[in-house]
Every structure is written in C-alpha cells, then in structure tokens.
Write a protein that holds these residues in place. Structure first.
Motif, short mmCIF file in Angstrom:
data_model
loop_
_atom_site.label_atom_id
_atom_site.label_comp_id
_atom_site.label_asym_id
_atom_site.label_seq_id
_atom_site.Cartn_x
_atom_site.Cartn_y
_atom_site.Cartn_z
N GLY A 18 8.26 -14.83 7.42
CA GLY A 18 8.40 -13.41 7.68
C GLY A 18 7.06 -12.77 7.99
O GLY A 18 6.02 -13.39 7.93
N SER A 19 7.12 -11.50 8.32
CA SER A 19 5.91 -10.75 8.61
C SER A 19 6.00 -9.38 7.97
O SER A 19 7.09 -8.92 7.61
CB SER A 19 5.71 -10.64 10.12
OG SER A 19 6.79 -9.96 10.69
N GLY A 20 4.87 -8.74 7.85
CA GLY A 20 4.85 -7.41 7.26
C GLY A 20 4.63 -7.47 5.76
O GLY A 20 4.42 -8.51 5.17
N TYR A 21 4.65 -6.29 5.17
CA TYR A 21 4.43 -6.17 3.73
C TYR A 21 5.69 -6.51 2.94
O TYR A 21 6.80 -6.29 3.40
CB TYR A 21 4.04 -4.74 3.37
CG TYR A 21 2.67 -4.31 3.84
CD1 TYR A 21 1.54 -5.02 3.48
CD2 TYR A 21 2.51 -3.17 4.61
CE1 TYR A 21 0.29 -4.61 3.88
CE2 TYR A 21 1.26 -2.76 5.01
CZ TYR A 21 0.15 -3.48 4.64
OH TYR A 21 -1.09 -3.07 5.04
N SER A 22 5.49 -6.99 1.75
CA SER A 22 6.60 -7.09 0.80
C SER A 22 6.89 -5.67 0.32
O SER A 22 6.08 -4.76 0.51
CB SER A 22 6.20 -7.99 -0.37
OG SER A 22 5.17 -7.38 -1.12
N PRO A 23 8.03 -5.43 -0.32
CA PRO A 23 8.34 -4.06 -0.76
C PRO A 23 7.27 -3.48 -1.69
O PRO A 23 6.90 -2.31 -1.56
CB PRO A 23 9.67 -4.22 -1.49
CG PRO A 23 10.31 -5.41 -0.86
CD PRO A 23 9.17 -6.33 -0.51
N GLY A 24 6.76 -4.26 -2.60
CA GLY A 24 5.72 -3.76 -3.50
C GLY A 24 4.42 -3.47 -2.77
O GLY A 24 3.77 -2.45 -3.03
N ALA A 25 4.04 -4.35 -1.85
CA ALA A 25 2.81 -4.13 -1.09
C ALA A 25 2.95 -2.94 -0.15
O ALA A 25 1.99 -2.20 0.08
CB ALA A 25 2.44 -5.39 -0.31
N ALA A 31 0.50 0.26 -0.13
CA ALA A 31 -0.19 0.68 1.09
C ALA A 31 0.12 2.13 1.42
O ALA A 31 -0.76 2.89 1.83
CB ALA A 31 0.21 -0.24 2.25
N ALA A 32 1.37 2.55 1.21
CA ALA A 32 1.73 3.94 1.46
C ALA A 32 1.02 4.87 0.49
O ALA A 32 0.58 5.97 0.87
CB ALA A 32 3.25 4.11 1.36
N ALA A 33 0.89 4.46 -0.76
CA ALA A 33 0.19 5.29 -1.75
C ALA A 33 -1.28 5.43 -1.40
O ALA A 33 -1.86 6.52 -1.52
CB ALA A 33 0.35 4.68 -3.14
N VAL A 34 -1.91 4.36 -0.94
CA VAL A 34 -3.32 4.41 -0.55
C VAL A 34 -3.48 5.31 0.67
O VAL A 34 -4.39 6.15 0.74
CB VAL A 34 -3.87 2.99 -0.27
CG1 VAL A 34 -5.23 3.05 0.40
CG2 VAL A 34 -3.92 2.19 -1.55
N TRP A 35 -2.60 5.17 1.65
CA TRP A 35 -2.67 6.00 2.85
C TRP A 35 -2.49 7.47 2.49
O TRP A 35 -3.22 8.34 2.99
CB TRP A 35 -1.58 5.58 3.85
CG TRP A 35 -1.60 6.44 5.08
CD1 TRP A 35 -2.37 6.26 6.19
CD2 TRP A 35 -0.84 7.63 5.31
NE1 TRP A 35 -2.13 7.26 7.08
CE2 TRP A 35 -1.19 8.12 6.57
CE3 TRP A 35 0.10 8.33 4.56
CZ2 TRP A 35 -0.65 9.28 7.11
CZ3 TRP A 35 0.65 9.48 5.10
CH2 TRP A 35 0.27 9.95 6.35
N HIS A 36 -1.55 7.78 1.61
CA HIS A 36 -1.29 9.17 1.20
C HIS A 36 -2.52 9.74 0.49
O HIS A 36 -2.91 10.89 0.74
CB HIS A 36 -0.06 9.23 0.30
CG HIS A 36 0.30 10.61 -0.12
ND1 HIS A 36 0.76 11.55 0.77
CD2 HIS A 36 0.25 11.22 -1.33
CE1 HIS A 36 0.99 12.68 0.13
NE2 HIS A 36 0.68 12.50 -1.16
N ARG A 37 -3.14 8.97 -0.36
CA ARG A 37 -4.34 9.42 -1.08
C ARG A 37 -5.47 9.71 -0.10
O ARG A 37 -6.15 10.73 -0.21
CB ARG A 37 -4.74 8.35 -2.09
CG ARG A 37 -6.06 8.53 -2.75
CD ARG A 37 -5.99 9.57 -3.82
NE ARG A 37 -7.29 9.73 -4.43
CZ ARG A 37 -7.48 9.99 -5.68
NH1 ARG A 37 -6.44 10.14 -6.47
NH2 ARG A 37 -8.68 10.15 -6.15
N GLN A 38 -5.67 8.84 0.88
CA GLN A 38 -6.71 9.06 1.87
C GLN A 38 -6.42 10.29 2.72
O GLN A 38 -7.32 11.05 3.07
CB GLN A 38 -6.87 7.84 2.77
CG GLN A 38 -7.50 6.66 2.07
CD GLN A 38 -7.54 5.42 2.94
OE1 GLN A 38 -6.83 5.33 3.95
NE2 GLN A 38 -8.35 4.46 2.55
#
Length: 88
Positions: free
Chosen positions: A58-65, A69-76
């Motif tokens: 597969g490709s892409g993030y796992s649900p946890g990752a 990643a969304a939390a880090v992007w939102h913080r930035q």
C-alpha cells in the motif's frame, strides 16, 4: 579489575575461548535449530540462495500517522497565522 586490565568478561586468546567464538557457535546452533524447525533441507555450499519476492503493501499514511500529520500541519498553520497577525 581484580588486578587484571580490561573488562571482566574478556578472555585471553591463548588461555581460553574468546567471546567471539562463543557468539559464532551460538549463532550456528540457532541457525541450525531454525532450519530444522522450518523443515528446510540441508544447505548446499555450492548453491547461492536468492530471495526476490516483493509484495505491494500500500501507499500513504496509516490512520494513526495521518492523524499525526494533520495535527502537525494544523499546528504549523496556527503558528503562521499568529505570526502574520504580528504575534511573536
């Protein structure tokens, strides 16, 4: 240690077996046990074993990752907005 230089577990090559020899013997024994348990044939020293089987997982993030990643992007994004408004 105890009047001798070096670590307590080191052994003299001229006096006793070395730790490297013990590790090699243990590795050979475990390898043989694993081969026998798996039911594999005796290895032939004139044959080279090649393992070349690939599976697509597969490709892409796992649900946890993806959540992380969304939390880090939102913080930035919040930090960018804060500094754009003149914040320190």
């Amino acid at each position: 240690m105890l009047g001798f230089r070096g670590h307590f577990s080191t052994k003299s090559r001229s006096y006793s077996t070395t730790l490297g020899m013990l590790h090699d013997a243990r590795r050979a024994w475990r390898t043989e046990q694993a081969r026998a348990h798996a039911g594999l044939p005796e290895p032939d020293p004139t044959t080279t074993l090649l393992v070349g089987h690939w599976d697509y997982l597969g490709s892409g993030y796992s649900p946890g990752a993806a959540f992380l990643a969304a939390a880090v992007w939102h913080r930035q994004e919040l930090e960018r907005q804060f500094t754009a408004k003149g914040g320190y």
